[in-house]
Design an enzyme around this catalytic site. Structure first.
Site, PDB file in Angstrom:
ATOM      1  N   HIS A 173      -4.214 -21.891  10.160  1.00  0.00           N
ATOM      2  CA  HIS A 173      -5.625 -22.329   9.895  1.00  0.00           C
ATOM      3  C   HIS A 173      -6.236 -21.220   9.108  1.00  0.00           C
ATOM      4  O   HIS A 173      -6.944 -21.512   8.031  1.00  0.00           O
ATOM      5  CB  HIS A 173      -6.211 -22.941  10.786  1.00  0.00           C
ATOM      6  CG  HIS A 173      -7.465 -23.408  10.782  1.00  0.00           C
ATOM      7  ND1 HIS A 173      -7.905 -24.376   9.728  1.00  0.00           N
ATOM      8  CD2 HIS A 173      -8.816 -22.430  10.616  1.00  0.00           C
ATOM      9  CE1 HIS A 173      -9.097 -24.510   9.376  1.00  0.00           C
ATOM     10  NE2 HIS A 173      -9.844 -23.130  10.166  1.00  0.00           N
ATOM     11  N   ASP A 209      -7.189  -7.804   0.730  1.00  0.00           N
ATOM     12  CA  ASP A 209      -6.501  -8.070   1.517  1.00  0.00           C
ATOM     13  C   ASP A 209      -7.060  -7.728   2.831  1.00  0.00           C
ATOM     14  O   ASP A 209      -8.068  -7.146   2.914  1.00  0.00           O
ATOM     15  CB  ASP A 209      -5.363  -6.899   1.550  1.00  0.00           C
ATOM     16  CG  ASP A 209      -5.427  -5.545   2.033  1.00  0.00           C
ATOM     17  OD1 ASP A 209      -5.982  -4.951   1.257  1.00  0.00           O
ATOM     18  OD2 ASP A 209      -5.176  -5.312   3.100  1.00  0.00           O
ATOM     19  N   GLY A 253     -11.487   3.477   0.973  1.00  0.00           N
ATOM     20  CA  GLY A 253     -12.463   4.017   1.428  1.00  0.00           C
ATOM     21  C   GLY A 253     -13.492   3.227   1.937  1.00  0.00           C
ATOM     22  O   GLY A 253     -14.752   3.989   2.344  1.00  0.00           O
ATOM     23  N   GLY A 307      -0.824   5.770   2.767  1.00  0.00           N
ATOM     24  CA  GLY A 307      -1.766   6.768   3.175  1.00  0.00           C
ATOM     25  C   GLY A 307      -2.888   6.186   4.314  1.00  0.00           C
ATOM     26  O   GLY A 307      -3.410   6.983   5.264  1.00  0.00           O
ATOM     27  N   ASP A 362       0.897  -1.346   0.021  1.00  0.00           N
ATOM     28  CA  ASP A 362      -0.011  -0.084  -0.057  1.00  0.00           C
ATOM     29  C   ASP A 362       0.962   1.315   0.152  1.00  0.00           C
ATOM     30  O   ASP A 362       2.025   1.156   0.204  1.00  0.00           O
ATOM     31  CB  ASP A 362      -0.982  -0.044   1.101  1.00  0.00           C
ATOM     32  CG  ASP A 362      -0.229   0.134   2.513  1.00  0.00           C
ATOM     33  OD1 ASP A 362       1.011   0.377   2.468  1.00  0.00           O
ATOM     34  OD2 ASP A 362      -0.753  -0.120   3.496  1.00  0.00           O
ATOM     35  N   CYS A 379      -4.892 -28.382  10.846  1.00  0.00           N
ATOM     36  CA  CYS A 379      -5.986 -29.325  11.057  1.00  0.00           C
ATOM     37  C   CYS A 379      -5.229 -30.918  10.764  1.00  0.00           C
ATOM     38  O   CYS A 379      -5.785 -31.865  10.981  1.00  0.00           O
ATOM     39  CB  CYS A 379      -6.802 -29.084  10.073  1.00  0.00           C
ATOM     40  SG  CYS A 379      -7.915 -27.785  10.516  1.00  0.00           S
ATOM     41  N   CYS A 421     -10.770 -29.427   6.148  1.00  0.00           N
ATOM     42  CA  CYS A 421      -9.444 -28.686   6.046  1.00  0.00           C
ATOM     43  C   CYS A 421      -8.172 -29.444   5.941  1.00  0.00           C
ATOM     44  O   CYS A 421      -8.072 -30.514   6.869  1.00  0.00           O
ATOM     45  CB  CYS A 421      -9.393 -27.591   7.071  1.00  0.00           C
ATOM     46  SG  CYS A 421      -7.860 -26.639   7.012  1.00  0.00           S
ATOM     47  N   CYS A 443      -4.964 -28.002   6.173  1.00  0.00           N
ATOM     48  CA  CYS A 443      -3.883 -27.213   6.537  1.00  0.00           C
ATOM     49  C   CYS A 443      -2.974 -27.838   7.430  1.00  0.00           C
ATOM     50  O   CYS A 443      -3.447 -28.910   8.115  1.00  0.00           O
ATOM     51  CB  CYS A 443      -4.147 -25.666   7.080  1.00  0.00           C
ATOM     52  SG  CYS A 443      -4.846 -25.762   8.990  1.00  0.00           S
TER      53      CYS A 443
END
Lengths: 389, 389
Positions: free
Chosen positions: B344, B275, B225, B99, B96, B318, B313, B315
C-alpha cells in the site's frame, strides 16, 4: 435441519485403500485427497490470499479456533461477517476445535467433565472451552467444516489415561453434536461438523471411539492423537486400522500430518484430508521440499547455484527465482525469503496430493508412490523440521 | 564511447519549476517525476517483484552498492549476469555509490584523498572504496544508472568541514568520470553515470560543486547531503537554489527524500527523481499513508473498522483487505501485515508522483499540490517514522 455433506468417491485403487473423490461446500468443491495449508490466525504465514488461490491452488484452508477466539475474537469476526470475509478467502475453510492448542500452547490446563479450563498463552487470562462453546465459536467464525472438541492424548500415553480420555472425548462428541443441531449458522452458507476418533495407539480404544462416533452420524471423521511423536510405523498401523472402521461415504481426515511421505502412505491407507504446518514452517527455516529431496537453502553450497529450486516445479518462486537468490535472501535476513520459500513448499504439498489423485484415477498410484517416496523420504533428508508446532 | 542518456522534458508549469519528462534506458522508459522504491539488498523489503511491477507499477528501483558489495558480493552478481537477472527485475535499476552507507552504517570510517576505508557492519572486515572501485562494483551489478562516490556531509556541518568535503567530492567526481569512461559494461545494456552535488547548506559551496560537475558532463545530476536532519524549509531552500544550477536537459535526483509533502515540494522546485525508505519502513511499523493522512494501523481504534485503508486507492491491499484485518495481522505479529502494508505505501508513493506528473501535464500541479499537502502533511500526522534508515 442440516443437510449431509455431499461426498463422492469417484475412484479406488485395487492394490491400495487409496481413493479419489470430492465434496461440496457453500464455498466450492474440494477434491480429495486434499492438503489444507494452515492459516492459524486467519492468514497462512508469509503468503497472501491471491497467491494461495491462484498460484498454490489451495482448495481449502485450515484455521485455528483457539487462536481466532483469543485474537481477533468472535465479536470482530461476527461484525466482519465471518472469517471468509474478514480474511478475504472465498474458498472453503475448516477450523479445528481448539482442543489441540489447549493441550500444546496454553498453561494450567484443567480438564473437567464439562470442558477444559485454560490460560491464554498470550496474556495468561483464564478461559473455558466446552463442546457447546467451541461450536458457538465456530459458528462465529463461519468455517465450512467445524471440528468437535476432543482431548488429544500425548505420546507416550498409558492405557488407562488413554481409555479415560477417549471416553471423555466420546461423551463430548454427543454434546458437540447436540450443540451443532441446536445452533444456527450465522451467515448464508451451511456449516458441517466432523467427529474425531481418539484412542492413542490402542486399537481397542480406536474401535470403541469409532463405534461411538459413527452412531452420531457426523459429516466426516478425523483421526486425532497421531503425529504427536510416535514412530511413523505406529502412525501408519493405527491409521490403517482406523480407516477400516470409518464410513466409506464420508471424508476421512488425518489431523496434523505430516511429512510428504507420511501423506502418501496415509492416502494409501484410505485418508482423504490432511493439514500440517510443515511446509510453511520448514520454508521459514530455509528447508525446501523438492521432487528430488530436501534442499537447505541457507547452506553456502547454493550461493552460486542459479538453477530453480525444483526443475519440475512451476510455482511463482521456481518460475522467477534461483536457488542462489533465495540463499542470498535467507543469508541477508530478507522477508522475501520467507514468502518465496513458503509459496514453493505449499505448492509442493498441494501438487503432491493433486498428483496422487491423478495417479489414483489412472491406477498407477502405488507404483508412483513407492518411487517418489524413495526420493523424498525423511531418511534421505535429515534436515527437515518436524511437524509439531 | 558511451552515448548520452536521452532525457526529454515534455511539459513545464508556468507558476512552478515542476516538469514532466521521461528518459530511456536499456531496461525501458522511466517517466518523471519518478519515485524509486528502495531494494537495498536486491529486494524491496517484504514485497515480491511481481507485485512491484504489476500492482505498485514501479518503473525503476534503487539498490545499494555498499550492501550488494558485502552480500552477495560482485563475484556472485557477475556469475548471475548482473543484478537484474539475479533478482529477476527487468526494469531499470539505479545504484547509489555506497558513500552514504559508509557514512551511516560502517564503523571506523577513514577518509583519505584516494577513497574511504571502512569496516563492514556485518563482520567488521576492512574494505576500501575509491572512485574507481565503486564504478567497478557498479559495473558488476549492472545498474542502469550508477552514482559517483561522494562524501555525504552530516547536519549540522561547519563551513570549513563542508568546504573541504565538497572539494574532495569534486576531485573524486573527476576520477569517477575517468573510471566510467575507461571501463566497459559487462552485460548487454548501457550504463549511465550521475554526478552528486554536495555543499551542505552553504549556497556558495553548492554553486562551486555544481559548476565543477557540469564540466564533466554527467548523464544526470543528484543533490546529496540533504534530508540528513536539517529543517524542511532549509532543504527546500537549498533544493530550489541548486536546481537553478543544474542543467535543464538532464534528470535531477534528490537523494533520500522523503515524506510525501517533501516530494511534492521538491517537484515544485524542479526535481525529477526520488528514493526513500519511508514507505516501506513506515509500513513495517503499521504506519500507512493515505490521501486523507496517516493511519497507524496498530491502533486498537481500527479493530472494527472494515473500510479499506484508503478509499481512493486501488492497490492489491485496498482492493482485498480491511483496516480491521490489517490491524489484526499487526496485532498478531503476522508476516502478511508487512507485505500488505508495504504494498500500500509503495503504491501510495508511486501514485503520488504519477498524479503529480498528470497535474504538471494538465497545468493544475500547483493548485493540487497545495490542497493535498494540507491533508497529508507531517504537521497533521505526527506518527510517521523518519526517513533516515
Amino acid at each position: 435441519m442440516s443437510q449431509s455433506l455431499k461426498f463422492s468417491v469417484i475412484s479406488k485403487v485395487s492394490d491400495s485403500k487409496a481413493r479419489a473423490g470430492f465434496f461440496e461446500t457453500g464455498h466450492g468443491i474440494v477434491e480429495t485427497p486434499a492438503f489444507m495449508p494452515v492459516g492459524t490466525q486467519g492468514t497462512v504465514k508469509a503468503v497472501n490470499q491471491n497467491l494461495l488461490e491462484q498460484d498454490i491452488k489451495a482448495q481449502i484452508l485450515l484455521s485455528n479456533t483457539y487462536h481466532l477466539y483469543l485474537r481477533p475474537g468472535t465479536e470482530i469476526l461476527e461484525k466482519a461477517g465471518g472469517l471468509h470475509k474478514f480474511m478475504n478467502w472465498s474458498k472453503p475453510i475448516l477450523t479445528d476445535s481448539g482442543g489441540y492448542q489447549v493441550y500444546s500452547l496454553s498453561s494450567l490446563r484443567k480438564l473437567k467433565e464439562d470442558g477444559v479450563e485454560f490460560r491464554s498463552h498470550l496474556d495468561g487470562s483464564t478461559h473455558f472451552f466446552s463442546p457447546e462453546k467451541v461450536i458457538q465459536i465456530q459458528r462465529s467464525i463461519g468455517s465450512d467444516i467445524m471440528m468437535v472438541l476432543d482431548e488429544c492424548t500425548p505420546y507416550p500415553c498409558d492405557f488407562e489415561y488413554a481409555e479415560n480420555s477417549t471416553e471423555l472425548t466420546s461423551r463430548w462428541a454427543i454434546l458437540n453434536k447436540e450443540a451443532f443441531e441446536n445452533s444456527e449458522q450465522l451467515y448464508d452458507h451451511q456449516q458441517f461438523l466432523f467427529g474425531i476418533i481418539q484412542g492413542s495407539i490402542y486399537k481397542e480404544l480406536r474401535e470403541k471411539s469409532a463405534e461411538g462416533l459413527k452412531k452420531l452420524d457426523f459429516n466426516g471423521y478425523a483421526i486425532g492423537g497421531l503425529a504427536v511423536g510416535e514412530p511413523a510405523e505406529v502412525m501408519y498401523d493405527i491409521t490403517n486400522f482406523t480407516t477400516d472402521l470409518m464410513p466409506e461415504d464420508k471424508p476421512r481426515y488425518l489431523m496434523g500430518v505430516g511429512r510428504p511421505e507420511n501423506i502418501l502412505e496415509s492416502i494409501d491407507r484410505g485418508i482423504d484430508m490432511f493439514d500440517c504446518v510443515m511446509p510453511t514452517r520448514n520454508a521459514r527455516h530455509g528447508v525446501l521440499f523438492t521432487t528430488q529431496g530436501v534442499l537447505t537453502l541457507t547452506n553456502s553450497k547454493f550461493k552460486e547455484d542459479f538453477e530453480k529450486v525444483d526443475e519440475y516445479c512451476d510455482c511463482y518462486t521456481c518460475k522467477n527465482y534461483s536457488r542462489a537468490y533465495l540463499r542470498h535472501l535467507f543469508n541477508a535476513g530478507e522477508l522475501l525469503a520467507l514468502e518465496l520459500a513458503s509459496i514453493h513448499n505449499l505448492h509442493f504439498y498441494i501438487s503432491l496430493v493433486v498428483e496422487a489423485r491423478r495417479r489414483i484415477l489412472d491406477g498407477s498410484f502405488n507404483k508412483w508412490k513407492n518411487e517418489i517416496i524413495k526420493k523424498i523420504s525423511i531418511k534421505n533428508n535429515p534436515r527437515e523440521i518436524g511437524m509439531e508446532e
